[in-house]
Design a protein around this motif. Structure first.
Motif, short mmCIF file in Angstrom:
data_model
loop_
_atom_site.label_atom_id
_atom_site.label_comp_id
_atom_site.label_asym_id
_atom_site.label_seq_id
_atom_site.Cartn_x
_atom_site.Cartn_y
_atom_site.Cartn_z
N TRP A 18 -0.29 -24.37 -1.72
CA TRP A 18 0.77 -25.37 -1.73
C TRP A 18 2.12 -24.67 -1.49
CZ3 TRP A 18 -0.99 -30.10 -1.40
CH2 TRP A 18 -2.20 -30.44 -2.02
N GLY A 19 3.09 -25.47 -1.09
CA GLY A 19 4.45 -24.95 -0.97
C GLY A 19 4.70 -24.24 0.34
N PRO A 20 5.87 -23.62 0.46
CA PRO A 20 6.24 -22.96 1.71
C PRO A 20 5.50 -21.64 1.91
CG PRO A 20 7.91 -22.59 0.04
CD PRO A 20 6.92 -23.55 -0.56
N ASN A 21 5.68 -21.06 3.08
CA ASN A 21 5.16 -19.73 3.36
C ASN A 21 5.69 -18.77 2.31
OD1 ASN A 21 5.42 -16.93 4.67
ND2 ASN A 21 4.16 -18.03 6.16
N TYR A 22 4.83 -17.80 1.91
CA TYR A 22 5.23 -16.89 0.83
C TYR A 22 6.55 -16.17 1.12
CZ TYR A 22 0.73 -17.40 -1.54
OH TYR A 22 -0.35 -17.90 -2.22
N HIS A 73 12.54 -15.65 -3.51
CA HIS A 73 13.13 -14.62 -2.65
C HIS A 73 14.55 -14.97 -2.21
CE1 HIS A 73 9.22 -12.88 -2.56
NE2 HIS A 73 8.69 -13.77 -1.75
N LYS A 74 15.09 -16.08 -2.69
CA LYS A 74 16.41 -16.52 -2.24
C LYS A 74 17.47 -15.45 -2.51
CE LYS A 74 19.66 -20.39 -2.60
NZ LYS A 74 19.95 -21.69 -3.25
N GLY A 75 18.19 -15.12 -1.46
CA GLY A 75 19.22 -14.09 -1.58
C GLY A 75 18.72 -12.69 -1.32
N HIS A 76 17.38 -12.53 -1.19
CA HIS A 76 16.82 -11.20 -0.95
C HIS A 76 16.16 -11.06 0.42
CE1 HIS A 76 17.64 -10.23 -5.13
NE2 HIS A 76 16.99 -11.33 -5.51
N MET A 77 15.65 -12.19 0.96
CA MET A 77 15.13 -12.18 2.32
C MET A 77 16.30 -12.37 3.29
SD MET A 77 11.79 -11.75 2.44
CE MET A 77 10.31 -11.90 1.43
N GLN A 78 16.62 -11.35 4.05
CA GLN A 78 17.81 -11.38 4.92
C GLN A 78 17.40 -11.15 6.38
OE1 GLN A 78 20.91 -8.76 3.25
NE2 GLN A 78 19.75 -8.78 1.31
N ALA A 132 9.53 -18.41 0.03
CA ALA A 132 9.51 -18.96 -1.32
C ALA A 132 10.89 -18.86 -1.98
CB ALA A 132 8.47 -18.25 -2.16
N ALA A 133 11.15 -19.78 -2.93
CA ALA A 133 12.45 -19.85 -3.58
C ALA A 133 12.77 -18.58 -4.37
CB ALA A 133 12.50 -21.07 -4.49
N GLY A 176 7.68 -11.42 -6.77
CA GLY A 176 7.59 -11.23 -5.33
C GLY A 176 8.08 -9.88 -4.85
N LYS A 177 8.36 -8.96 -5.74
CA LYS A 177 8.92 -7.66 -5.34
C LYS A 177 7.89 -6.77 -4.63
CE LYS A 177 12.46 -7.49 -8.96
NZ LYS A 177 13.05 -6.69 -10.08
N GLU A 178 6.59 -7.10 -4.73
CA GLU A 178 5.55 -6.27 -4.11
C GLU A 178 5.10 -6.82 -2.76
OE1 GLU A 178 2.51 -6.17 -7.04
OE2 GLU A 178 3.61 -4.87 -8.41
N ILE A 179 5.81 -7.79 -2.24
CA ILE A 179 5.35 -8.49 -1.05
C ILE A 179 5.35 -7.62 0.21
CG2 ILE A 179 7.61 -9.41 -0.32
CD1 ILE A 179 6.14 -12.09 0.18
N PHE A 180 6.17 -6.55 0.22
CA PHE A 180 6.25 -5.70 1.41
C PHE A 180 5.47 -4.39 1.27
CE2 PHE A 180 10.30 -8.10 2.08
CZ PHE A 180 9.89 -8.74 3.25
N LEU A 181 4.67 -4.25 0.23
CA LEU A 181 3.83 -3.06 0.13
C LEU A 181 2.82 -3.06 1.29
CD1 LEU A 181 3.21 -2.79 -3.72
CD2 LEU A 181 4.71 -1.40 -2.29
#
Length: 471
Positions: free
Chosen positions: A253-257, A263-268, A260-261, A379-384
């Motif tokens: 459910w919800g948006p693409n990971y 990550h707001k302010g961190h996904m640039q 996601a909310a 969500g801090k491990e999403i880019f491992l």
């Protein structure tokens, strides 16, 4: 963190059912004439086998130690029409009640055939139980595994984890107890267990699920019992193979990971400098999207069975899967896994049978302790990175073999000796020698790859011996 487990247990000879679940059933009832009078000496035949019984002075008969399957049963006596009931389903630890009423025959060789109905009330059942037969499994074409099959029954965890009302088999309490071919899968000593899920769905003759009102024979199982009986070879050769696909897509459910909310302010993604940032240790781009919605999956399972000689039959089954990971993970698909089931049946004598059987499975998985790609830790491990983990991986192997010897002493008395041996191991691979410091991107938000010295290692060996005497 280091974990070591080494256990070896030998169970003494016992005359109870605590270490073994029932894998056979029985048929009993009365044979009378059309006036309700008993017919002592009437013969009851289990068609397609060398099994049967004779009615006693009161017309009562019983056939013990019947493998779970669908049978036709015939009652006959000189001077009376033979009566055959078809579609008689025998389930493990259950009694099929079958009463015959024979009428005098006007012509020799007359026979009456009756289609049996399922009883509305099973008088020998005092607890909540659900039975899945091989016919039910054949109809469940959309179900890919035993875990999914069990999850369809009332009271079971809908996610296929084999839990009953919150209790599971891998906790210290072992609230849910699994039996496979009469062997108890003990899993409350620190090692996870995979055997029961390794049985291919088409390798199963029946599954009995008890969710309430457990008797003392099942020990301390607080939540429920799941009793799996695998198939045996028959007089004819049979083969089955199934290939299933798993379609890609966004299975949540919800948006693409990545949107996601949290990550707001961190996904640039509009900042070229942020997008092109590289890891100072590896030189790889730090912020890379993974399209986890395009992963396909598949599963393959099949079996082969048949006769070796007139008195020996075999059954071989196998299963492997490459399930898609529809999320953020160090893998796009499940790790390599293989499962096999086998059984040899020896009819040494009309009253003596010997069975050898077992299961083998192997799989591996990345150690998740603090260093695998995912959406944990806000969500801090999403880019491992993919295809690796900070603490290496663990290889799991499970092996269970058994021998069963059954001797019918008379129509109403038999004994069974069952010896089982299981070996379960966890072996770490690619474990770093030391743990490095936490490593993050320039913003100090997303984690970057590092090394963690953490693993689980263990071996469990169990020998079980059980003797049953029934009369």
């Amino acid at each position: 963190m280091k974990k070591f487990f080494l256990t070896y247990s030998v169970f003494p000879l016992i005359i109870t059912s605590i270490l073994s679940g029932g894998i056979t059933g029985k048929i009993n009832g009365y044979v009378t004439n059309q006036n309700g009078e008993p017919l002592p000496g009437a013969n009851i035949i289990l068609e397609g086998t060398n099994r049967g019984a004779a009615a006693d002075q009161s017309g009562y008969y019983v056939i013990l130690n019947i493998a779970p399957e669908t049978y036709s049963v015939t009652a006959q006596m000189i001077g009376y029409k033979a009566v055959t009931f078809t579609n008689i389903k025998v389930n493990p630890d259950r009694t099929a009640l079958l009463n015959f009423s024979l009428s005098e025959e006007a012509l020799a060789g007359e026979e009456v055939i009756v289609m049996a109905d399922k009883p509305l009330v099973q008088v020998d059942r005092t607890f909540s139980e659900y039975i899945i037969t091989s016919d039910d499994i054949e109809r469940s074409v959309m179900v890919k595994s035993v875990g999914e099959l069990i999850s369809l029954e009332p009271g079971m965890d809908i996610n296929g984890r084999g839990m009953i009302r919150g209790g599971d088999m891998n906790s210290i309490a072992a609230d849910v107890v699994y039996y496979v071919d009469g062997v108890k899968m003990i899993s409350n000593d620190g090692l996870s267990l995979h055997n029961y899920t390794g049985v291919g769905k088409y390798d199963i003759e029946s599954i009995s699920i008890i969710t309430g009102g457990l008797s003392a024979e099942y020990g301390n199982a607080q939540a429920g019992i799941i009793n799996i009986v695998t198939k045996e070879g028959s007089k004819d050769f049979h083969a089955n193979i199934e290939y299933t696909n798993e379609l890609p897509g966004k299975h949540h459910w919800g948006p693409n990971y990545f949107e996601a909310a949290e990550h707001k302010g961190h996904m640039q993604w509009d900042d070229p400098e942020w997008v092109s940032e590289k890891d100072s240790l590896t030189g790889e781009l730090v912020h890379k999207k993974v399209d986890y919605t395009q992963n396909w999956g598949y599963a393959v399972q099949g079996n082969l069975s048949g006769p070796i000689t007139n008195n020996i039959s075999f059954f071989l089954g196998g299963r492997t899967s490459h399930s898609a990971v529809n999320g953020i993970s160090p893998m796009t698909h499940s790790a390599d896994n293989y499962n096999a089931t086998w059984k040899l049946s020896f009819n040494l004598h009309p009253k003596i049978t010997l069975k050898l059987g077992g299961m083998n499975s192997s799989s591996w998985g990345f150690n998740s302790g603090g260093g695998t790609a995912g959406i944990r830790s806000a969500g801090k491990e999403i880019f491992l990175p993919m295809n690796e983990a900070a603490a290496g991986r663990t290889v799991n192997t499970d092996q269970m073999n058994y021998l069963s010897f059954t001797h019918m002493l008379s129509e109403k008395t038999y004994y069974e000796l069952r010896i089982s041996n299981s070996i379960n191991t966890q072996t770490p691979e690619d474990t770093p020698d030391s743990t490095s410091e936490i490593h993050q991107d320039e913003e100090g938000w997303f984690y970057l790859p590092r090394k963690i010295h953490a693993f689980s290692k263990g071996e469990r060996k169990r020998l079980g011996v059980k003797f049953d005497f029934s009369t």
